[in-house]
Design an enzyme around this catalytic site. Structure first.
Site, PDB file in Angstrom:
ATOM      1  N   GLU A   1      21.031  13.188   8.776  1.00 41.96           N
ATOM      2  CA  GLU A   1      20.714  12.097   9.713  1.00 41.96           C
ATOM      3  C   GLU A   1      19.824  12.570  10.876  1.00 41.96           C
ATOM      4  O   GLU A   1      20.058  12.196  12.031  1.00 41.96           O
ATOM      5  CB  GLU A   1      22.005  11.463  10.247  1.00 41.96           C
ATOM      6  CG  GLU A   1      22.785  10.720   9.162  1.00 41.96           C
ATOM      7  CD  GLU A   1      23.987   9.956   9.697  1.00 41.96           C
ATOM      8  OE1 GLU A   1      24.286   8.892   9.138  1.00 41.96           O
ATOM      9  OE2 GLU A   1      24.621  10.416  10.665  1.00 41.96           O
TER      10      GLU A   1
ATOM     11  N   GLU B   8      25.675   7.609   1.757  1.00 38.37           N
ATOM     12  CA  GLU B   8      26.969   7.351   2.367  1.00 38.37           C
ATOM     13  C   GLU B   8      27.213   5.851   2.389  1.00 38.37           C
ATOM     14  O   GLU B   8      26.619   5.136   3.200  1.00 38.37           O
ATOM     15  CB  GLU B   8      27.049   7.904   3.799  1.00 38.37           C
ATOM     16  CG  GLU B   8      27.011   9.416   3.889  1.00 38.37           C
ATOM     17  CD  GLU B   8      27.206   9.919   5.317  1.00 38.37           C
ATOM     18  OE1 GLU B   8      27.627   9.113   6.173  1.00 38.37           O
ATOM     19  OE2 GLU B   8      26.925  11.101   5.569  1.00 38.37           O
TER      20      GLU B   8
END
Length: 636
Positions: free
Chosen positions: A201, A277
């Site tokens: 991320e 995710e």
């Protein structure tokens, strides 16, 4: 829809022989890729992105994955959790690699016991799961400092997650060691790792455009040859793209799926779609609610993701536990530390039990797998043991004399810069600061994260992020001022990770004058910490104990130990240790009301129980078969 087609069906004899060879060679730390059967040697293509599809050795491949973190699950239960993943119809395991746990001190690496990454990956292969590895160096994962080691913060100019020399030099040394273990486990070397993630991320952080290309090169230079991926949420997706690396997305709701077909297509053209995710639940913070995501909503979103032609990874399939002090924190408007449980309202519970989510997802993945799924393993038994009443006690103030000479310093020293652990500072736990004062007044200073203030041994209140000043009452003559500071967890996500030093930060002031001449005690509460307290150091428990204090009791078990949950009614805030294992923090503000105690950490006979309580001791430690998290009813 084409399902995955590269299922391994070795003969039983060949499989057993391979396991014996693999086990021997892993123990011997050899490169075993040249010794695998001929059938597995011709792995040349690996997982590829071709058009809209993933392809594995020429066959269309769908990633149906789930996340389990080996470091959050007792090693004795790895197989149970992985078998339950396989029985749910998944074909791929994803896991993070926590740098802070593997290199707790510079150049001192730990891949033993619960941190044996290679054993975990090989076990997944044995069970028939492929592996996507997420090695960081930063992993977020609701871990202290996002999995980065705290000793990095000894450098006052440190800029984490950038190409700052002090950071990249540390990453290079860590990757040198880590990748020597990972490279032989790759698909093209006969192992189960089919893809590797580049950092985590980073688009949400995005402080250095040269950083992600650096991490990509660092992986490739050390022999990573499998497909590389990035992983970003919707807020960071536009800034997380790296040339030559497949972008994937993190999300929880169906309305975010449009990003898969619009933004990703516009940025990288015709490429396979992957939700790295899909959040099956969420983590909890102390003082907040227990987060729950309805099982019907989960099934609806997973179905929509797959129907959109996307591969998927369930984060989390099984969350596990933030044992010890590994939990992280968030700090945007307010500082909020994560609870000990990483139950996450995931597909399996914290103790590995089945949920409604599991049953619905098993039906869903079973319907598209093309072959019958293996039966789910039986549930592990739970036991409500008899309560434990502490019989011995050691106040913190009496314990100090057994800790050796304190660190002496003119000014306060933050936790990371304490001259302990071979010059690596202190990572977790508490620090006690003492100094002398001769007058009352207003005490002020920066305390990270929570400091209990004492005049001699009398508590007068707390300093934290919101309360930065406290009145010191009228005193007579020389008085010892003490502040017990707890590291409640370093921030794991956000732009302020460089500012995560713990303890007293800068000067401590009384009536705006800096206090001097401190005595500092490192209270890391590792196993070696408690070895200093032999039985002769403890006293009988008084009717009114002086707090903070350690309480000692014993749990007697006559049968084979089973999992259980500790219930701490009457206790307020502290930490529990069983047979030297740190089960984690408890705090009566919730939402977590029990601590998970795995059966393998108990033994038949007498089990030592130590409780460190900060403010209010309860009468006993109770045990129950079920946790108290506000969780949906478990499937029995």
């Amino acid at each position: 829809m084409t399902t995955w087609s590269l299922r391994r069906r070795p003969a039983r004899t060949l499989g057993l022989l391979l396991l014996v060879v693999l086990g021997f060679l892993v123990l011997r730390r050899l490169d075993w890729s040249t010794l695998v059967p001929l059938r597995l040697r011709h792995r040349q293509l690996g997982l590829q992105a071709k058009g809209w599809n993933f392809v594995l050795e020429g066959s269309t491949f769908w990633i149906f994955g789930g996340s389990i973190h080996y470091f959050r699950v007792p090693r004795e239960y790895w197989r149970d959790r992985l078998l339950k993943m396989k029985a749910c119809g998944l074909n791929t395991l994803t896991t993070y690699v926590p740098w802070n746990l593997h290199e707790p001190e510079r150049s001192k690496f730990d891949f033993s016991g619960n941190l044996d990454l290679e054993a975990f990956v090989l076990m997944a292969a044995e069970i028939g799961l492929w592996v996507i590895l997420r090695p960081g160096p930063y992993i977020c994962s609701e871990m202290d400092l996002g999995g980065l080691p705290s000793w990095l913060l000894q450098d006052p100019g440190m800029r984490l997650r950038t190409t700052y020399k002090g950071f990249t030099e540390a990453v290079d040394l860590y990757f040198d060691h880590l990748m020597s273990r990972v490279v032989p486990l790759q698909y093209k070397r006969g192992g189960p790792i089919i893809a590797v993630q580049v950092e985590n991320e980073y688009g949400s952080y995005n402080k250095d455009p040269a950083y992600m290309p650096y991490v990509k090169k660092a992986l490739e230079d050390r022999g990573i040859v499998e497909l590389l991926l990035t992983s970003d949420n919707k807020d960071g997706l536009s800034k997380g793209i790296v040339q030559g690396v497949l972008a994937t997305i993190n999300l929880q709701s169906t309305h975010e799926l449009q990003l898969l077909t619009t933004f990703l297509f516009n940025v990288q053209g015709t490429q396979p779609k992957m939700v790295m995710e899909y959040w099956t639940g969420w983590f909890d913070s102390w003082g907040g609610p227990h987060n729950i995501l309805d099982s019907s909503e989960v099934l609806k979103t997973v179905s929509a993701i797959v129907d959109a032609g996307s591969s998927i990874n369930l984060y989390m399939f099984h969350g596990g536990t933030n044992f010890g002090f590994m939990n992280g924190a968030m700090h945007f408007h307010d500082y909020k530390s994560d609870v000990t449980s990483y139950d996450y309202d995931a597909v399996l519970t914290e103790a590995g039990d089945y949920t409604a989510k599991y049953m619905k997802l098993r039906d869903f993945f079973g319907s598209i797998s093309g072959i019958p799924l293996p039966p789910p393993p039986d549930l592990l038994p739970k036991m409500p043991y008899e309560p434990v009443t502490p019989v011995l006690y050691l106040s913190l103030w009496d314990a100090l004399k057994y800790l050796g000479e304190p660190i002496k310093s003119e000014k306060p020293i933050n936790m990371e810069n304490l001259p302990v652990n071979g010059g690596n500072g202190q990572s977790f736990g508490y620090v006690l600061y003492e100094t002398g004062i001769t007058s009352p007044g207003i005490l002020s200073g920066r305390v990270h994260d929570r400091g209990q203030v004492f005049v001699n041994t009398v508590s007068i209140g707390f300093l934290d992020y919101k309360t930065t000043k406290i009145a010191v009452p009228l005193i007579q003559g020389y008085t010892v001022l003490r502040i017990l500071v707890e590291n409640r967890g370093r921030v794991n996500y956000g732009e302020n990770i460089d500012d995560q030093r713990k303890g007293l930060i800068g000067n401590l002031y009384l009536n705006d004058s800096p206090l001097k001449n401190f005595r500092i005690y490192s209270l890391d509460m590792k196993k070696s910490f408690f070895q200093r307290f032999g039985l002769d150091k403890w006293s009988s428990l008084p009717e009114t104990p002086t707090l903070p204090a350690f309480f000692l009791g014993s749990l007697s078990i006559s049968s084979t130990p089973c999992d259980t949950f500790l219930k701490l009614e009457g206790w307020e805030k502290g930490v529990v240790f069983i047979n030297g294992q740190n089960l984690g923090r408890y705090w009566n503000i919730g939402p977590q009301k029990t601590l998970y105690l795995p059966g393998p950490w108990l033994s038949s006979g007498i089990n030592q129980v130590i409780i460190f309580e900060e403010t209010m001791a309860g009468p006993a430690l109770q045990f129950t078969e079920t946790p108290h998290l506000g969780r949906n009813q478990y499937i029995k």
